[in-house]
Every structure is written in C-alpha cells, then in structure tokens.
Scaffold this active site. Structure first.
Site, PDB file in Angstrom:
ATOM      1  N   ASP A 208      17.703   3.443  16.367  1.00  0.00           N
ATOM      2  CA  ASP A 208      18.839   3.028  17.629  1.00  0.00           C
ATOM      3  C   ASP A 208      18.311   4.095  18.778  1.00  0.00           C
ATOM      4  OD1 ASP A 208      20.938   0.993  17.122  1.00  0.00           O
ATOM      5  OD2 ASP A 208      20.620   1.903  15.224  1.00  0.00           O
ATOM      6  N   ASP A 214      27.567   2.239  17.427  1.00  0.00           N
ATOM      7  CA  ASP A 214      27.853   0.853  16.791  1.00  0.00           C
ATOM      8  C   ASP A 214      26.468   0.275  16.088  1.00  0.00           C
ATOM      9  OD1 ASP A 214      26.964   0.529  19.492  1.00  0.00           O
ATOM     10  OD2 ASP A 214      28.184  -1.391  19.776  1.00  0.00           O
ATOM     11  N   ASP A 216      24.351  -1.856  14.072  1.00  0.00           N
ATOM     12  CA  ASP A 216      24.458  -3.270  13.408  1.00  0.00           C
ATOM     13  C   ASP A 216      23.390  -3.518  12.213  1.00  0.00           C
ATOM     14  OD1 ASP A 216      26.217  -4.845  15.155  1.00  0.00           O
ATOM     15  OD2 ASP A 216      24.753  -4.238  16.421  1.00  0.00           O
ATOM     16  N   ASP A 217      22.195  -2.768  12.554  1.00  0.00           N
ATOM     17  CA  ASP A 217      21.346  -3.291  11.713  1.00  0.00           C
ATOM     18  C   ASP A 217      20.419  -2.103  10.838  1.00  0.00           C
ATOM     19  OD1 ASP A 217      18.715  -2.832  13.736  1.00  0.00           O
ATOM     20  OD2 ASP A 217      20.688  -3.666  14.572  1.00  0.00           O
ATOM     21  N   TYR A 319      14.712   5.576  18.786  1.00  0.00           N
ATOM     22  CA  TYR A 319      13.442   4.988  19.314  1.00  0.00           C
ATOM     23  C   TYR A 319      12.342   5.942  19.499  1.00  0.00           C
ATOM     24  CZ  TYR A 319      16.036   0.605  19.398  1.00  0.00           C
ATOM     25  OH  TYR A 319      16.901  -0.549  19.142  1.00  0.00           O
ATOM     26  N   ARG A 505      29.260  -6.878  18.021  1.00  0.00           N
ATOM     27  CA  ARG A 505      29.238  -7.202  19.472  1.00  0.00           C
ATOM     28  C   ARG A 505      29.115  -8.296  20.245  1.00  0.00           C
ATOM     29  NH1 ARG A 505      23.664  -4.875  20.984  1.00  0.00           N
ATOM     30  NH2 ARG A 505      22.646  -4.378  19.004  1.00  0.00           N
TER      31      ARG A 505
END
Length: 683
Positions: A208, A214, A216-217, A319, A505
């Site tokens: 991320d 937050d 998500d994955d 990233y 989201r």
C-alpha cells in the site's frame, strides 16, 4: 403624480401594453453572464442575444428564461421576461455586510452581486461576520418577486479557517465532513452456513501507500508448472455490517469513501475501516478470498474458487520499497516467506500486462500527484508519483480478481454491481466514425461498436505518434456506469467486470460480497440491486471525482501563487481547446491552467481556437497548437478567489516587440471567464 396613478389603473392602457408585449417576439434560453455586467441569452449552440446590464440585474448566470427580443440602438437585445428554471437554489457563498445588514455573495466566478439575506430560525444573525463561508437558499428571485433574497441555513467556516477548501467543497456537494458514528460495540454477525478456512499460516502480504490505514487486500502467490496460483484475500466489513441495518443504509448513502488531498471521509466508521477490518500486519482477520489460476502467458483461467477464510498478513509493504527492490535490486528486510513470493509476483504481473495489452486494454500510465500538507493546510510540496511496478502488481491482481467476480456473479447469480462501459454511446458513433475516416483510420462503424473492434481501435490510436486523435476521440467516448446486469467494460477491454476488492471504501463491493457469500454458502442470493442504487453509485462516483478536483484546484492556486508572474517555465499538455483559449495540465504537478487567447497573441483576430478540430490556427491556415501537444508556459496569475490559474506561452508565438501590458480590468475579467469555463457550474 396623480395623473400617473390614474394611468396605472387605466384598463385601456394596461390592455395596450399587454398587446404590445404579446406581439414582441419571444425566445427561450439560458442566461450566460460575463463579469462586465452584461450577458447573453443562449437559445441554442448557434444563436445568442445580448442582454444589457440593467436587464441582467433581474437574472442569474444559468437561469433558464423566456425573453422579449427587441431592437435597441440598432442592436437586437433580450429582455428576460419570465423565469422557467432557476439556476441557483441551494448555494455556497460568503457573508458581506452592508450598513450592518446581512448579505451573501454566491461563490461563483460569474455571480458578483450581493444578495440580501436573513439567517434561518435558530441561527443568530449577529454571529455572522464579513467573509464567513455559508450555505444559503435563494428564497426570492428578481424576475418573479422584483428582488433577490436568500436565507442562510448553515455556517461552513469563518474566513480564517485554513480548512476552508475541504469544508466548502464538501458542503457545496452536501457531503458529510466526518465518518459515520461508531456503534457502542462491534460484533461479528457470524453466518453459520459460511465456513471459514484457517489460512493463518499462509504468508499473505499487503502492499500500500506509506500512509494507508484502510488496507483492503492481501496477496499470496505460488508457482505452478504452467503458471501461478494467486490467492487474493479481501477485508470483510459485511461480517460486521448487517444488510439493511442503519449503518448499511448510511454506507449506501455515502456510496464511497471520499478521498481528498490530505484527508479522507470514510464510508464506514474508522473503527471498522482502519482497525477491525484493515488487514494489518500480524493481526488475524476475517476475509473473503479468491483462488485464481494464471497461465504462463498471462491468461486468467476460468476456474476460480471463492471462499471465506481467516488470514494473517505476514508483511506490510509499501509501493516504493517494493518498486525499488524490483527496479533497482534494493534489498528488503522482510519475512522470508513473503520475500520468496515477490519475484513470482513480478513475473506474473509482467505476464498479465503483456496478455492484457494484446487481448484487452491497459490504461496508459498517468502519474499520481500527491499533496504534502503542513500543519495549517499550507501546501508544502506536490510529489509526482509515477505508477511503478509495485502499483502494477496490485492493480493487475485486483483486476484479475474483479474479472473472476464478474464471471461468477454473471453465471451463478445473474446480477450484482457491475462496472460497465459501452465505448461510444449510440448517438456518438456517427461523430466518432466521421472523425476516424478523416484521420484515415481503418475502421467501420460496426467495428468500433463491438468490444473487440473498440480494443483494436484503442491500440491503433495508442500506436500513433501524436496525441491529437486520442484527445479528439475521447470526447465521443461514454462514461463508465454501475449496472445490476453483467455487461462489457470497453475501457478495460473486458466482457464483465465486478469489483469486490475494496469493500471498506465502495458500497457496491459490499453488495457483491453478500452475493458471493450466498454463492459460497449455497444459499439463495439476496435480491437484485435496484436501478435507484446503481444510478446513485454512478452519480456519487462522478461527484467524488469532482470533489477531489475542486479541492485540488484550490490547493494548486495556493501552491502556485509564488510562481505566478515569475519566469518559471512549466511543461504543459493541452487537454482542451476552447473558444476563449486553451486548457492545459502542468506535467510537473498536475495543476490545470487556462491560457486565454489574448495571452497567445495580442491581435485576437489573427487567432482561431477551434474546439471542433481541437486546434489553434494562426491566420486561418497555420496550426500553432493542438490537443495532446506538450508546450512550455509561464504562469501569469493565480487567483484564490476564483481558484483559477492563468498561463501564457513561455516564448511568444509571433516574434516582435513586446506588446503593451493589457489594462488590469480585462485580465481579471478574462481570468474569471476562464474560471467559469473550468469551474463546476453553480449548483
């Protein structure tokens, strides 16, 4: 005065006046204001009538009216006569005091006049100060009631609040400023029929942005003989949010988390989005998972398995560090089980990109622009973040997972929340094909109406050496929509696409989770999403893009104030050609600026900015600028009041003596006209 009263009541005279009025030709149209007091009645694209300043006092920019067309001083003018549709109802504005009386000026580049105002019951009139930002409603309209007046319904912020851009833009679009309230306690609504596999030992990892909360994955990948197996684990907010509950209804209303420079407003309470559902490193979490099989050549195989599981993320990566490893071999100090997967992720991503480039469509890489903000909303820097390999790893994994959800929902359920995009609307096909024929493109109308033909067209356009045709054809392309039925997504080159990878989201992803859970449990899925919901989601998505852009525009003006009037040169891409000048995007920071025609050339008559052709002509024939071209510009002004940035060419178009500086009056007016073109129209 007695005689004039007598005349006023004279029925014969009234009748005569009425007859005269009835015989004057009338036209219906929309009022377009200028900021020099006059305006125009636009009847259609070709016809407009001059509205002199005294008549403009009775109307507002954007009003739809019928007007009397008469000749005054050898010129046809329009006198607004009846209001058909009022442009301004609820609006954001600023308080102005006249002799201690409350007035409000709408925040719109072409509405300058103060409107008499009162505070609504329950608000103290005396608490409002000059310059305060407020929400108001227009209560009386001059064309109907003889004068304008408004009621102030809400204080947004006082003029010195450094958060003004955020609060004002959210208020303008009637969006919440904070996340939904927490529940007193959070319980998992455990579905008995939904078995959860224990995958806590599998070395899942997240990638991320450095600041993301937050998450998500999470992903895990293994090598197979002829390709890869990719496990995608997605956060599970529907384990906490019951369908139809108050919280669910609030999430549906918000539709998405609003992402803005420097802050976000979550769709669900932060306790869920940033804590209980977020896939944090080392924490056990409920997830909805998919097992994807990807062949060596990047083909995503049909067989996908969806299931529920408990997982633990073994590493929280960002990233940049993953890209630095992949691109520059920079070492990563992370869990060995995770480290072993990164080369597989890189190989799989490259195979998927290659496959999608050949068989579907891959978006051209646009950089992200990240605002670095200080304590008080000051913009310290704007970072250009190119899309690097790590962004692509996540992107390709999510796209693959969403294709699989599209397949499963399409086949097993028949409905869901699908992202669909038809390429060209029916009515734009003719225009698009005429343009392509003129560019000698090897396509027919039925080609570009089909998914495969649209993909072939996009690939052909992307292979050209100029961006002009790309800019022109985009004007004909339709918007992506949310649909309850499966349908193609031409923009991605896919036959069905249903997102489920961002349920923290996106409300549509929560809907898809519930349907996928029913499929996993072998239960009858819930009912088909209503058209009302899919239209609401589509509308909110567009709205949120505007919110992000509106706040961005404001911050760009703050940031670039220092560069305005200086000799700093920017590279700028021409993104639109308008009658009044060019719209450009500065490549080093993403700001959108306007270059009025008179800045390009003093003698406007020699210059033609042609929207239809997307080109600017000198002396009718020579093309000096075109859509998609990158040119060098300097900033001449940055006006926070209208959030407008005005540019001029870095090098004069026509060599020769420097032109006289234009009068200040005209610069201000041109810039706000430009701002009106670029700004959202008044609510």
């Amino acid at each position: 005065s007695g005689s004039s009263l007598m005349f006023q009541d004279n029925p014969l005279l009234a009748q005569l006046k009425q007859q005269i009025r009835e015989n004057i030709p009338k036209k219906e149209g929309v009022i377009r204001a200028s900021d020099r007091g006059f305006g125009f009645l636009e009847v259609d694209e070709k016809t407009s009538y001059f509205v002199p300043p005294p008549y403009m006092k009775k109307v507002m920019h954007g009003d739809r009216v019928s007007a009397l067309i008469r000749t005054e001083k050898e010129k046809e003018v329009a006198e607004p006569d009846a209001l058909l549709e009022q442009a301004v109802v609820r609006f954001v504005g600023r308080v102005k005091m006249f002799r201690d009386r409350l007035n409000v000026v709408p925040d719109h580049p072409l509405i300058k006049d103060a409107i008499k105002a009162r505070a609504k019951k329950g608000l103290d009139e005396k608490s409002f100060k000059e310059g305060d930002w407020v929400v108001a409603t227009l209560k009386r309209h001059a064309l109907v009631d003889g004068n304008f007046s408004a009621e102030i319904t809400q204080l947004i912020a006082d003029k010195d609040d450094h958060n003004v851009p955020w609060w004002v833009v959210l208020a303008r679009h009637s969006l919440a400023q904070i996340e939904p309230a927490d529940l007193p306690e959070w319980k998992v609504i455990e579905e008995e029929e939904l078995p959860r596999r224990d995958l806590t030992q599998v070395p899942f990892f997240t990638v991320d942005g450095a600041k993301t909360k937050d998450m998500d994955d999470a992903l895990a990948i293994t090598k197979l003989d002829n390709g890869w197996e990719l496990l995608v684990a997605i956060a599970d907010p529907t384990a906490y949010v019951a369908e139809g509950s108050e919280l669910d209804q609030e999430a549906a209303k918000r539709a998405f988390t609003v992402y803005m420079p420097g802050r976000n407003v979550p769709m669900i309470p932060r306790t869920l989005s940033d804590e209980l559902c977020s896939l944090k490193e080392g924490e056990e979490r409920n997830t909805l998972c998919a097992r994807l099989l990807i062949a060596e050549d990047g083909l995503l195989l049909e067989e996908t398995e969806f299931f529920a599981a408990r997982i633990v993320s073994h590493a929280r990566l960002n990233y940049d560090e993953v890209s630095d490893w992949a691109e520059h071999g920079k070492a990563l100090d992370i869990d060995a089980g995770v480290m072993a997967q990164l080369p597989l992720m890189k190989a799989m991503t490259e195979a998927r990109i290659k496959w999608r480039t050949e068989h579907a469509l891959v978006f051209p890489d646009r950089p992200d622009y990240d605002f670095e903000l200080g304590e008080n909303g000051a913009v310290l820097a704007i970072h250009v973040e190119p899309r690097r390999i790590a962004n692509r790893m996540i992107e390709e994994s999510m796209i693959a997972a969403n294709i699989c959800a599209g397949r499963v929902l399409g086949k097993s359920v028949g409905y869901g929340i699908f992202n669909v995009h038809t390429g060209f609307d029916e009515e734009s096909l003719d225009g698009a094909i005429d343009l392509l024929k003129s560019a000698e493109a090897p396509f027919e109308k039925e080609d570009i109406a089909s998914l495969s033909g649209f993909c072939a067209l996009r690939r052909w356009i992307d292979s050209l050496d100029t961006r002009w045709l790309d800019g022109k054809i985009r004007r004909f392309q339709s918007y992506a929509l949310m649909s309850a039925e499966p349908g193609a997504h031409y923009g991605l080159g896919l036959d069905a696409y249903a997102t489920w990878t961002s349920p923290i989201r996106k409300y549509g992803d929560m809907v898809n989770h519930r349907l996928l859970k029913a499929v996993i449990a072998g239960k009858t899925p819930g009912e088909r999403p209503s058209q009302e919901l899919t239209e609401h989601l589509t509308e909110c998505r567009r709205l949120h893009r505007r919110v992000e852009r509106d706040i961005g525009d404001w911050l760009y003006v703050r940031y670039l104030q220092a560069a305005a009037g200086s000799d700093q040169v920017f590279n700028a891409e021409i993104i639109d050609v308008m009658r009044a000048g060019l719209k450009l995007r500065l490549q080093e920071n993403g700001a959108v600026v306007f270059m009025p025609a008179r800045h390009i050339l003093d003698n406007k008559d020699r210059l033609e900015c042609n929207w239809d052709n997307g080109r600017v002509y000198l002396d009718k024939t020579e093309v000096v600028y075109e859509l998609g071209q990158v040119i060098e510009v300097k900033l001449s002004e940055a006006v926070e009041e209208t959030r407008s940035l005005i540019a001029k060419p870095a090098v004069a178009l026509v060599p020769g003596p420097a032109p006289e500086a234009p009068a200040a009056e005209s610069t201000a007016s041109e810039s706000s006209e430009a701002a009106a073109d670029a700004a959202p129209k008044a609510e």
